[in-house]
Enzyme design. Sequence first.
Site, PDB file in Angstrom:
ATOM      1  N   LYS A 178       0.768  -1.149  -0.129  1.00  0.00           N
ATOM      2  CA  LYS A 178       0.086  -0.016  -0.154  1.00  0.00           C
ATOM      3  C   LYS A 178       0.716   1.330   0.022  1.00  0.00           C
ATOM      4  O   LYS A 178       0.778   2.174  -0.850  1.00  0.00           O
ATOM      5  CB  LYS A 178      -0.820   0.070   1.101  1.00  0.00           C
ATOM      6  CG  LYS A 178      -1.913  -1.136   1.125  1.00  0.00           C
ATOM      7  CD  LYS A 178      -2.771  -1.283   2.618  1.00  0.00           C
ATOM      8  CE  LYS A 178      -3.724  -2.195   2.560  1.00  0.00           C
ATOM      9  NZ  LYS A 178      -4.572  -2.488   3.888  1.00  0.00           N
ATOM     10  N   HIS A 236       1.665  -7.501  17.461  1.00  0.00           N
ATOM     11  CA  HIS A 236       0.462  -8.685  17.340  1.00  0.00           C
ATOM     12  C   HIS A 236       0.145  -8.951  18.839  1.00  0.00           C
ATOM     13  O   HIS A 236       1.073  -8.888  19.631  1.00  0.00           O
ATOM     14  CB  HIS A 236       1.094  -9.592  16.596  1.00  0.00           C
ATOM     15  CG  HIS A 236       2.455 -10.137  16.996  1.00  0.00           C
ATOM     16  ND1 HIS A 236       2.457 -11.011  18.084  1.00  0.00           N
ATOM     17  CD2 HIS A 236       3.833 -10.167  16.520  1.00  0.00           C
ATOM     18  CE1 HIS A 236       3.899 -11.517  18.163  1.00  0.00           C
ATOM     19  NE2 HIS A 236       4.549 -10.960  17.112  1.00  0.00           N
TER      20      HIS A 236
END
Length: 123
Positions: A62, A110
């Site tokens: 992206k 995470h």
Amino acid sequence: MAVFGIGIDLVEVKRIREAMESYGERFKKRVFTPREIEFCEGLTDKYPSYAARFAAKEAFSKALGTGLRGKISWQEIEICDNERTRPTIKVSGKAAEILKDRKVHLSLSHIAHYAAAVVVIEK
């Protein structure tokens, strides 16, 4: 610092685990490099780290402005991280040609259920 691109991605760890259980080695070898696989497989709970790498590759594509549907491949992006120092991104092939000598910043995070990554590419 002038910015070339910014990318962010959030991945559900369960989604990566299910993909790996459904498609096995085919999925793993399509998305992750041998070094990434070696690193993740050495962990007690490998799925959050696989999910973080997946998110980082999405975020990088992206930021680069290409996405991962044709211009660059998953294998051209490698997340280098030993979980003790800041992670970095190593690129090859078409991704390296597009990136040129621009500097890349990566942050990974995470927890049990989610993994996130942010990528900033300097001009």
